[in-house]
Design a protein around this motif. Structure first.
Motif, PDB file in Angstrom:
ATOM      1  N   ASP A 100       0.820  -1.216   0.000  1.00 51.16           N
ATOM      2  CA  ASP A 100       0.000   0.000   0.000  1.00 51.16           C
ATOM      3  C   ASP A 100       0.858   1.271   0.000  1.00 51.16           C
ATOM      4  OD1 ASP A 100      -2.336   1.461  -0.042  1.00 51.16           O
ATOM      5  OD2 ASP A 100      -2.700   1.286   2.106  1.00 51.16           O
ATOM      6  N   ILE A 101       1.694   1.412  -1.006  1.00 49.04           N
ATOM      7  CA  ILE A 101       2.573   2.583  -1.114  1.00 49.04           C
ATOM      8  C   ILE A 101       1.732   3.783  -1.521  1.00 49.04           C
ATOM      9  CG2 ILE A 101       4.575   3.582  -2.277  1.00 49.04           C
ATOM     10  CD1 ILE A 101       5.500   0.612  -2.765  1.00 49.04           C
ATOM     11  N   ARG A 102       1.850   4.842  -0.739  1.00 50.55           N
ATOM     12  CA  ARG A 102       1.099   6.074  -0.995  1.00 50.55           C
ATOM     13  C   ARG A 102       2.050   7.265  -1.017  1.00 50.55           C
ATOM     14  NH1 ARG A 102      -4.565   5.355   0.491  1.00 50.55           N
ATOM     15  NH2 ARG A 102      -4.884   3.153   0.029  1.00 50.55           N
ATOM     16  N   VAL A 103       1.705   8.256  -1.805  1.00 54.00           N
ATOM     17  CA  VAL A 103       2.464   9.507  -1.845  1.00 54.00           C
ATOM     18  C   VAL A 103       1.491  10.636  -1.560  1.00 54.00           C
ATOM     19  CG1 VAL A 103       3.826  11.071  -3.270  1.00 54.00           C
ATOM     20  CG2 VAL A 103       4.138   8.609  -3.505  1.00 54.00           C
ATOM     21  N   ILE A 104       1.887  11.506  -0.634  1.00 56.51           N
ATOM     22  CA  ILE A 104       1.092  12.694  -0.313  1.00 56.51           C
ATOM     23  C   ILE A 104       1.947  13.919  -0.616  1.00 56.51           C
ATOM     24  CG2 ILE A 104      -0.162  13.971   1.464  1.00 56.51           C
ATOM     25  CD1 ILE A 104      -0.480  11.314   2.995  1.00 56.51           C
ATOM     26  N   ASP A 105       1.436  14.774  -1.483  1.00 52.07           N
ATOM     27  CA  ASP A 105       2.099  16.034  -1.809  1.00 52.07           C
ATOM     28  C   ASP A 105       1.717  17.027  -0.716  1.00 52.07           C
ATOM     29  OD1 ASP A 105       2.720  18.598  -2.772  1.00 52.07           O
ATOM     30  OD2 ASP A 105       2.207  18.091  -4.830  1.00 52.07           O
ATOM     31  N   VAL A 132      10.232   9.542   3.978  1.00 52.03           N
ATOM     32  CA  VAL A 132       9.739   8.188   3.768  1.00 52.03           C
ATOM     33  C   VAL A 132       9.343   7.608   5.119  1.00 52.03           C
ATOM     34  CG1 VAL A 132      10.290   5.892   2.870  1.00 52.03           C
ATOM     35  CG2 VAL A 132      11.313   7.929   1.796  1.00 52.03           C
ATOM     36  N   HIS A 133       8.114   7.126   5.199  1.00 55.57           N
ATOM     37  CA  HIS A 133       7.589   6.482   6.406  1.00 55.57           C
ATOM     38  C   HIS A 133       7.329   5.022   6.067  1.00 55.57           C
ATOM     39  CE1 HIS A 133       6.636  10.369   8.370  1.00 55.57           C
ATOM     40  NE2 HIS A 133       6.348  10.760   7.150  1.00 55.57           N
ATOM     41  N   ILE A 134       8.016   4.126   6.758  1.00 58.43           N
ATOM     42  CA  ILE A 134       7.802   2.703   6.544  1.00 58.43           C
ATOM     43  C   ILE A 134       7.291   2.119   7.864  1.00 58.43           C
ATOM     44  CG2 ILE A 134       8.808   0.521   5.809  1.00 58.43           C
ATOM     45  CD1 ILE A 134      11.081   2.195   4.501  1.00 58.43           C
ATOM     46  N   PHE A 135       6.089   1.586   7.810  1.00 60.92           N
ATOM     47  CA  PHE A 135       5.393   1.120   9.007  1.00 60.92           C
ATOM     48  C   PHE A 135       5.219  -0.394   9.027  1.00 60.92           C
ATOM     49  CE2 PHE A 135       3.588   5.420   8.686  1.00 60.92           C
ATOM     50  CZ  PHE A 135       3.532   5.816  10.016  1.00 60.92           C
ATOM     51  N   SER A 136       5.078  -0.922  10.237  1.00 58.08           N
ATOM     52  CA  SER A 136       4.455  -2.239  10.375  1.00 58.08           C
ATOM     53  C   SER A 136       2.971  -1.998  10.071  1.00 58.08           C
ATOM     54  CB  SER A 136       4.615  -2.769  11.800  1.00 58.08           C
ATOM     55  OG  SER A 136       3.877  -1.983  12.714  1.00 58.08           O
ATOM     56  N   ASP A 187       8.428  18.186   0.454  1.00 56.36           N
ATOM     57  CA  ASP A 187       7.509  18.244  -0.682  1.00 56.36           C
ATOM     58  C   ASP A 187       6.555  17.050  -0.687  1.00 56.36           C
ATOM     59  OD1 ASP A 187       8.761  20.558  -1.537  1.00 56.36           O
ATOM     60  OD2 ASP A 187      10.007  19.544  -3.034  1.00 56.36           O
ATOM     61  N   TYR A 188       7.103  15.876  -0.350  1.00 55.51           N
ATOM     62  CA  TYR A 188       6.304  14.655  -0.399  1.00 55.51           C
ATOM     63  C   TYR A 188       6.525  13.789   0.831  1.00 55.51           C
ATOM     64  CZ  TYR A 188       5.936  15.704  -5.397  1.00 55.51           C
ATOM     65  OH  TYR A 188       5.701  16.315  -6.601  1.00 55.51           O
ATOM     66  N   PHE A 189       5.446  13.159   1.264  1.00 60.63           N
ATOM     67  CA  PHE A 189       5.504  12.047   2.203  1.00 60.63           C
ATOM     68  C   PHE A 189       5.294  10.790   1.374  1.00 60.63           C
ATOM     69  CE2 PHE A 189       3.847  13.786   6.558  1.00 60.63           C
ATOM     70  CZ  PHE A 189       5.062  14.388   6.771  1.00 60.63           C
ATOM     71  N   ILE A 190       6.118   9.799   1.602  1.00 57.23           N
ATOM     72  CA  ILE A 190       5.925   8.491   0.998  1.00 57.23           C
ATOM     73  C   ILE A 190       5.645   7.547   2.155  1.00 57.23           C
ATOM     74  CG2 ILE A 190       6.960   6.653  -0.379  1.00 57.23           C
ATOM     75  CD1 ILE A 190       8.906   9.150  -1.244  1.00 57.23           C
ATOM     76  N   ILE A 191       4.544   6.825   2.064  1.00 60.29           N
ATOM     77  CA  ILE A 191       4.114   5.944   3.147  1.00 60.29           C
ATOM     78  C   ILE A 191       3.965   4.540   2.585  1.00 60.29           C
ATOM     79  CG2 ILE A 191       2.342   5.514   4.891  1.00 60.29           C
ATOM     80  CD1 ILE A 191       1.574   8.537   4.569  1.00 60.29           C
ATOM     81  N   ALA A 192       4.541   3.579   3.293  1.00 66.37           N
ATOM     82  CA  ALA A 192       4.414   2.176   2.901  1.00 66.37           C
ATOM     83  C   ALA A 192       4.408   1.331   4.161  1.00 66.37           C
ATOM     84  CB  ALA A 192       5.571   1.762   1.993  1.00 66.37           C
ATOM     85  N   GLU A 242       0.335  -2.814  11.712  1.00 62.29           N
ATOM     86  CA  GLU A 242      -0.421  -2.389  12.888  1.00 62.29           C
ATOM     87  C   GLU A 242      -0.186  -0.907  13.201  1.00 62.29           C
ATOM     88  OE1 GLU A 242       1.937  -5.010  13.157  1.00 62.29           O
ATOM     89  OE2 GLU A 242       0.425  -6.466  12.548  1.00 62.29           O
ATOM     90  N   ASP A 243       1.077  -0.481  13.179  1.00 63.40           N
ATOM     91  CA  ASP A 243       1.384   0.919  13.493  1.00 63.40           C
ATOM     92  C   ASP A 243       0.860   1.868  12.430  1.00 63.40           C
ATOM     93  OD1 ASP A 243       2.652  -0.101  15.737  1.00 63.40           O
ATOM     94  OD2 ASP A 243       4.310   1.309  15.595  1.00 63.40           O
ATOM     95  N   ARG A 244       0.834   1.429  11.181  1.00 59.23           N
ATOM     96  CA  ARG A 244       0.293   2.295  10.135  1.00 59.23           C
ATOM     97  C   ARG A 244      -1.180   2.576  10.392  1.00 59.23           C
ATOM     98  NH1 ARG A 244       0.995   1.803   3.640  1.00 59.23           N
ATOM     99  NH2 ARG A 244      -0.253   3.619   3.096  1.00 59.23           N
ATOM    100  N   LEU A 245      -1.912   1.551  10.774  1.00 60.54           N
ATOM    101  CA  LEU A 245      -3.326   1.752  11.099  1.00 60.54           C
ATOM    102  C   LEU A 245      -3.493   2.658  12.312  1.00 60.54           C
ATOM    103  CD1 LEU A 245      -4.706  -1.872  10.587  1.00 60.54           C
ATOM    104  CD2 LEU A 245      -5.163   0.137   9.155  1.00 60.54           C
ATOM    105  N   PHE A 246      -2.651   2.468  13.318  1.00 65.64           N
ATOM    106  CA  PHE A 246      -2.750   3.252  14.547  1.00 65.64           C
ATOM    107  C   PHE A 246      -2.449   4.728  14.304  1.00 65.64           C
ATOM    108  CE2 PHE A 246      -0.898   5.071  18.413  1.00 65.64           C
ATOM    109  CZ  PHE A 246      -1.941   4.848  19.312  1.00 65.64           C
ATOM    110  N   TYR A 247      -1.343   5.042  13.631  1.00 69.21           N
ATOM    111  CA  TYR A 247      -0.934   6.439  13.441  1.00 69.21           C
ATOM    112  C   TYR A 247      -1.679   7.132  12.310  1.00 69.21           C
ATOM    113  CZ  TYR A 247       2.672   5.658  16.874  1.00 69.21           C
ATOM    114  OH  TYR A 247       3.330   5.384  18.046  1.00 69.21           O
ATOM    115  N   ASP A 248      -2.125   6.398  11.312  1.00 66.42           N
ATOM    116  CA  ASP A 248      -2.991   6.905  10.240  1.00 66.42           C
ATOM    117  C   ASP A 248      -2.537   8.257   9.679  1.00 66.42           C
ATOM    118  OD1 ASP A 248      -5.028   6.988   8.419  1.00 66.42           O
ATOM    119  OD2 ASP A 248      -6.633   7.291   9.893  1.00 66.42           O
ATOM    120  N   LEU A 249      -1.307   8.310   9.175  1.00 62.65           N
ATOM    121  CA  LEU A 249      -0.771   9.556   8.622  1.00 62.65           C
ATOM    122  C   LEU A 249      -1.601  10.087   7.463  1.00 62.65           C
ATOM    123  CD1 LEU A 249       3.117   9.200   8.580  1.00 62.65           C
ATOM    124  CD2 LEU A 249       1.662  10.290  10.272  1.00 62.65           C
TER     125      LEU A 249
END
Length: 124
Positions: A22-27, A88-92, A36-41, A94-101
């Motif tokens: 679930d790789i996401r990019v937020i401008d 770049v934010h790389i989550f487990s 400029d960008y957050f990359i979340i995976a 569970e933590d990705r769901l918890f922090y919900d960036l």
């Protein structure tokens, strides 16, 4: 291609190469000055999360980009890699769901990762 877009493209490729989920990019250019960008995976386990971070660091390093800051590698539940223009934010999972960036940064623009073209990570 500007620096932040090139770095984002390389980071996405590095995450995909290690089966990032679930790789996401937020401008966030219009809502914050921190990047400029957050990359979340996310990864399914600690080893995958660390491997994804290792690959991002290696791919960006080969292109001449070094992280300004790296946090969370030891616990590997949330690894933050700050490259000034991108974070770049790389989550487990569970933590990705918890922090919900994605919710916290909803004022940013979600960007389709397909907009970041393929470039040779060894170039330049």
């Amino acid at each position: 291609m500007n620096n932040s877009k090139k770095m984002t493209t390389l980071a996405i490729k590095a995450l995909e190469d290690k089966k990032g989920n679930d790789i996401r990019v937020i401008d966030i250019q219009d809502v914050s000055i921190i990047a400029d960008y957050f990359i979340i995976a996310s990864g399914s386990n600690r080893n995958q999360v660390q491997t994804m971070a290792d690959n991002v660091e290696e791919v960006l390093g080969r292109a001449g980009y070094e992280p300004r800051q790296l946090e969370g590698y030891g616990t590997a539940t949330w690894i933050l890699m700050d490259y000034n223009d991108i974070i770049v934010h790389i989550f487990s999972e569970e933590d990705r769901l918890f922090y919900d960036l994605e919710r916290i940064w909803r004022d940013g623009k979600n960007v389709d990762i397909d907009q970041f073209g393929n470039i040779d990570s060894k170039a330049e």
